[in-house]
Scaffold this active site. Sequence first.
Site, PDB file in Angstrom:
ATOM      1  N   ARG A  11     -15.155   7.411   1.238  1.00 42.14           N
ATOM      2  CA  ARG A  11     -13.803   7.325   1.755  1.00 42.14           C
ATOM      3  C   ARG A  11     -13.695   8.319   2.910  1.00 42.14           C
ATOM      4  O   ARG A  11     -14.288   9.401   2.856  1.00 42.14           O
ATOM      5  CB  ARG A  11     -12.773   7.678   0.670  1.00 42.14           C
TER       6      ARG A  11
ATOM      7  N   GLU B  29      -7.148   4.472   8.408  1.00 41.60           N
ATOM      8  CA  GLU B  29      -7.659   3.106   8.650  1.00 41.60           C
ATOM      9  C   GLU B  29      -6.475   2.150   8.770  1.00 41.60           C
ATOM     10  O   GLU B  29      -5.482   2.336   8.075  1.00 41.60           O
ATOM     11  CB  GLU B  29      -8.560   2.683   7.482  1.00 41.60           C
TER      12      GLU B  29
ATOM     13  N   HIS C  86     -15.019  -0.431   7.828  1.00 42.31           N
ATOM     14  CA  HIS C  86     -14.913  -0.473   6.356  1.00 42.31           C
ATOM     15  C   HIS C  86     -15.371  -1.836   5.815  1.00 42.31           C
ATOM     16  O   HIS C  86     -14.583  -2.607   5.274  1.00 42.31           O
ATOM     17  CB  HIS C  86     -13.488  -0.150   5.890  1.00 42.31           C
TER      18      HIS C  86
HETATM   19  C1  DGY Z   1     -14.094  -0.633  -2.564  1.00 43.04           C
HETATM   20  O1  DGY Z   1     -14.232  -1.621  -3.288  1.00 43.04           O
HETATM   21  O2  DGY Z   1     -13.590   0.421  -2.971  1.00 43.04           O
HETATM   22  C2  DGY Z   1     -14.580  -0.763  -1.162  1.00 43.04           C
HETATM   23  O3  DGY Z   1     -14.303   0.342  -0.382  1.00 43.04           O
HETATM   24  C3  DGY Z   1     -14.033  -1.996  -0.517  1.00 43.04           C
HETATM   25  O4  DGY Z   1     -12.653  -1.960  -0.389  1.00 43.04           O
END
Ligand code: DGY
Length: 323
Positions: free
Chosen positions: A237, A266, A284
């Site tokens: 993240r 984001e 992402h």
């Molecule tokens: C998740 O599944 O957490 C990925 O980052 C995709 O959104």
Amino acid sequence: MKKTVLAFSRITAPMVERLQQDFNVIVPNPKLGDIAAQFNDALPEAHGLIGVGRKLGRAQLENAAKLEVVSSVSVGYDNYDLAYFNERGLALTNTPDVLTESTADLGFALIMSAARRTAELDAWTKAGQWQATVGPAQFGSDVFGKTLGIVGLGNIGAAIARRGRFGFNMPVIYAGNSRKEALEQELGARHVSLEQLLAEADFVCLVVPLSAQTKHLIGAEQLRQMKRSAFLINISRGPVVDEAALVEALQNGVIRGAGLDVYEKEPLTESPLFALSNAVTLPHVGSATAETREAMANRAIDNLRAALLGERPRDLVNPQVWK
Ligand code: DGY
């Protein structure tokens, strides 16, 4: 009477049909005006929510009086205020496992792309700059045999480590709260402190969930502890990295480069990162393959369906609320 499900993202028409077998389904439609307003209007009637990419906590769910479960189409659940969910007895589910391999593929793609400068050199070639045999200005860094440092050796971290160990003969070191003895055996991996990992790894790969403990885990000081020839890869993240400090480190040659899939804010529409040829910036897309996104949506539907029909869902994030 059928319960009501509000599907707020990543649910395709065939999936809506699947849900409609058991539930009334509301899907906010951009053609009908403001999506956020439609979501808020539908909330009081919803027994279940399904989707991803929305922060949900007290302020957003106050009016959701009938809500029993939120089924997230993601493995990460940092968007949800878990303390509030637990206080209200709201179930939260996620979609682990089904995205492990595609997300690891993307992590490794970032390693390769940052080291061998594939995105940068692709743009360079297409700009007609390839006028003579390439020289040191276009050289990249080797991956084979280099040391791979994984911060957070969970399922995805282990899948990246396997690619490095068995595909690229990379010694694997890892940092994290707990020792993973089975993986140490399988991968020959060594458990080290974060400081040691930063000092030794040629590729520092971040695969930790976002929490109060991991926010800005990597800042200016940690970047200085890395080798000048090393690369930082972030598929976890954005807020795990202090992005301003990273930009400075990349500008000043504190580290060689970065491969990024996630950002502090984001979507990323403007950023000093865009001016840096040693930063690979993806939008992402860790789990974004057609097959994996379909598997995630189906897994999220299974979880939602189970919870609303009174069966314990397979991927319950907060089992303490399940009576
Ligand atoms: C998740 O599944 O957490 C990925 O980052 C995709 O959104």
